[in-house]
Scaffold this motif. Sequence first.
Motif, mmCIF file in Angstrom:
data_model
loop_
_atom_site.group_PDB
_atom_site.id
_atom_site.type_symbol
_atom_site.label_atom_id
_atom_site.label_comp_id
_atom_site.label_asym_id
_atom_site.label_seq_id
_atom_site.Cartn_x
_atom_site.Cartn_y
_atom_site.Cartn_z
ATOM 1 N N UNK A 366 24.395 37.905 8.360
ATOM 2 C CA UNK A 366 23.482 37.111 9.187
ATOM 3 C C UNK A 366 22.985 35.879 8.425
ATOM 4 N N UNK A 367 22.665 36.052 7.139
ATOM 5 C CA UNK A 367 22.183 34.919 6.353
ATOM 6 C C UNK A 367 23.281 33.861 6.200
ATOM 7 N N UNK A 368 24.518 34.306 5.987
ATOM 8 C CA UNK A 368 25.596 33.331 5.798
ATOM 9 C C UNK A 368 25.902 32.584 7.100
ATOM 10 N N UNK A 369 25.914 33.289 8.219
ATOM 11 C CA UNK A 369 26.141 32.629 9.507
ATOM 12 C C UNK A 369 25.012 31.633 9.793
ATOM 13 N N UNK A 370 23.785 32.018 9.431
ATOM 14 C CA UNK A 370 22.640 31.129 9.672
ATOM 15 C C UNK A 370 22.793 29.820 8.893
ATOM 16 N N UNK A 371 23.436 29.866 7.722
ATOM 17 C CA UNK A 371 23.653 28.648 6.944
ATOM 18 C C UNK A 371 24.564 27.679 7.692
ATOM 19 N N UNK A 372 25.585 28.217 8.378
ATOM 20 C CA UNK A 372 26.470 27.366 9.178
ATOM 21 C C UNK A 372 25.697 26.690 10.311
ATOM 22 N N UNK A 373 24.801 27.457 10.940
ATOM 23 C CA UNK A 373 24.050 26.917 12.074
ATOM 24 C C UNK A 373 23.024 25.880 11.623
ATOM 25 N N UNK A 374 22.240 26.195 10.584
ATOM 26 C CA UNK A 374 21.147 25.289 10.208
ATOM 27 C C UNK A 374 21.663 23.961 9.670
ATOM 28 N N UNK A 375 22.822 23.940 9.040
ATOM 29 C CA UNK A 375 23.349 22.679 8.504
ATOM 30 C C UNK A 375 23.732 21.696 9.596
ATOM 31 N N UNK A 376 23.851 22.157 10.837
ATOM 32 C CA UNK A 376 24.178 21.243 11.935
ATOM 33 C C UNK A 376 23.076 20.225 12.205
ATOM 34 N N UNK A 377 21.869 20.489 11.695
ATOM 35 C CA UNK A 377 20.791 19.506 11.864
ATOM 36 C C UNK A 377 21.136 18.173 11.198
ATOM 37 N N UNK A 378 22.025 18.212 10.211
ATOM 38 C CA UNK A 378 22.435 16.960 9.562
ATOM 39 C C UNK A 378 23.167 16.033 10.525
ATOM 40 N N UNK A 379 23.850 16.598 11.500
ATOM 41 C CA UNK A 379 24.559 15.775 12.485
ATOM 42 C C UNK A 379 23.549 14.943 13.276
ATOM 43 N N UNK A 380 22.437 15.562 13.644
ATOM 44 C CA UNK A 380 21.389 14.843 14.373
ATOM 45 C C UNK A 380 20.811 13.708 13.537
ATOM 46 N N UNK A 381 20.668 13.935 12.253
ATOM 47 C CA UNK A 381 20.145 12.903 11.358
ATOM 48 C C UNK A 381 21.066 11.688 11.326
ATOM 49 N N UNK A 382 22.369 11.947 11.320
ATOM 50 C CA UNK A 382 23.346 10.856 11.305
ATOM 51 C C UNK A 382 23.261 10.040 12.600
#
Length: 478
Positions: A366-382
């Motif tokens: 669960x923690x590793x999958x959550x890392x994939x999901x949370x890093x998507x916030x960088x797309x919004x920043x771009x």
Amino acid sequence: MEYQRLANTEIYPDVEEHAPVLVDVDPEPDRRREVEKKLLRKLDLRVGFLVLGYIMNFMDRNNIAAARLKGLEKDLRLTGQEFNTLISVLFVGYALMQIPSNIYLNRLKRPSLYLSSCVFLWGIISISTGHFRAALASRFFLGFSEAVYYPGVLLMLSRWYKRDELGLRIAYFTGGSSLANAFGSLIASGVLATMDGKLGYQAWRWLFFCEGGLTCMIATSAFYIIPDYPTTPVLWLTCEERMLAQKRMEEELNGIDHDSIKAVEGSGLAEALADWKVWWLATALAVLNTALSYSFFFPTLAATMGFSPTITLLLCAPPWIVVLLTSFYVMGRSDRTGDRFWHIVGPVSVGMIGFVMAIMSTDTLARYVSLFFMTQTWVSYIVLLAWVSNSIPESSSKRAVSIAFGNTLSSISNIASSYVWPAAWGPSYVNSFLICILMAAVSVLMLWMYRLHLIDLNKEAEMNERALGLPTGFRYVT
């Protein structure tokens, strides 16, 4: 194609008098498409090199997080929040330098020399990281010299690419941060696993030596590859291509009041700071950036899964590779549709799901999958960075300050957000993830309100054009 001097050169108040703007007076559509295609291809190749520079910018900034896994805290005798202080002090220098640097950069004829020199400088500083007090000084001046690059390149891209082209190029460039996080982790895992004790130096020191040295090597090539402005004669563009590059920027100003452009003749600082839109977007950028603070502690979060330092760093790479691919798709679609807001909301929502998953469970999967999901916030920043540039069409000087101001507020937010992840809150870091969720939600709310304002401005412009019988002019990207 025939060209002549542009009569109303006042729309380019930032350009030197000896570099007149030229435009096409008898365009041949087929010929223009052919020249434009060649121009963009040449520019995109140089953007690729700029990405390489940004990869090193991010790696030299974040290698301290990987070094933490291999004894940096113990060797430097760090206690309490001193490691967090090493993270935050970089952004003090980063925040102080961005606005004056972009003002200066916008006035230069050869910005490539300035940017390349700063790349070499931060490589030297990265190599020199030593004991705690020396490390504090090194991190401060590292931020001071690195601050030049990111806002400077964004300004440069806005001087070459049109609005419907800019977003994807910003995605390419900013994607360097994802590549840095991915390959930086891979490089760090190799160096930390094999170099400990070589020539009497700890493995984490070798990490700084290797990455700083690589940065200096890249800087020597940057003097010849980083582009200048369209008004600067260069060998890699034909005269026809350079004149078309200038004409493309003139076309971007169609429908904008030239009197308001002419008014911005100085540094652009006063005009940018007097525009509430600049403050609003910069604040939204800073708030969203706080939600991205997990990236500075990404190896620490991955280490909570219980693997060895080498395996932990290897596991850090895949989430960032996925972010890179996602950003290309989302940013390309955003450019094609002319929409920014909903292409920000989507990735932020995915990231918030990742934060919630991390709060609800510390299970390894669960923690590793959550890392994939949370890093998507960088797309919004771009996407938001592209929106900031799109929202300041009046002049390059005002745009230069606006971009730097947004990044400055983001850097200031990083100073505070470095303390959002204290070791005492680990390994679950529930409070940290809750802060990220709150900041992401606030930024979305601010951008929704901004979008409504731009829609009203576009409707007003359309009504005025209909009433006066004018052709369709400038529209804000929403």
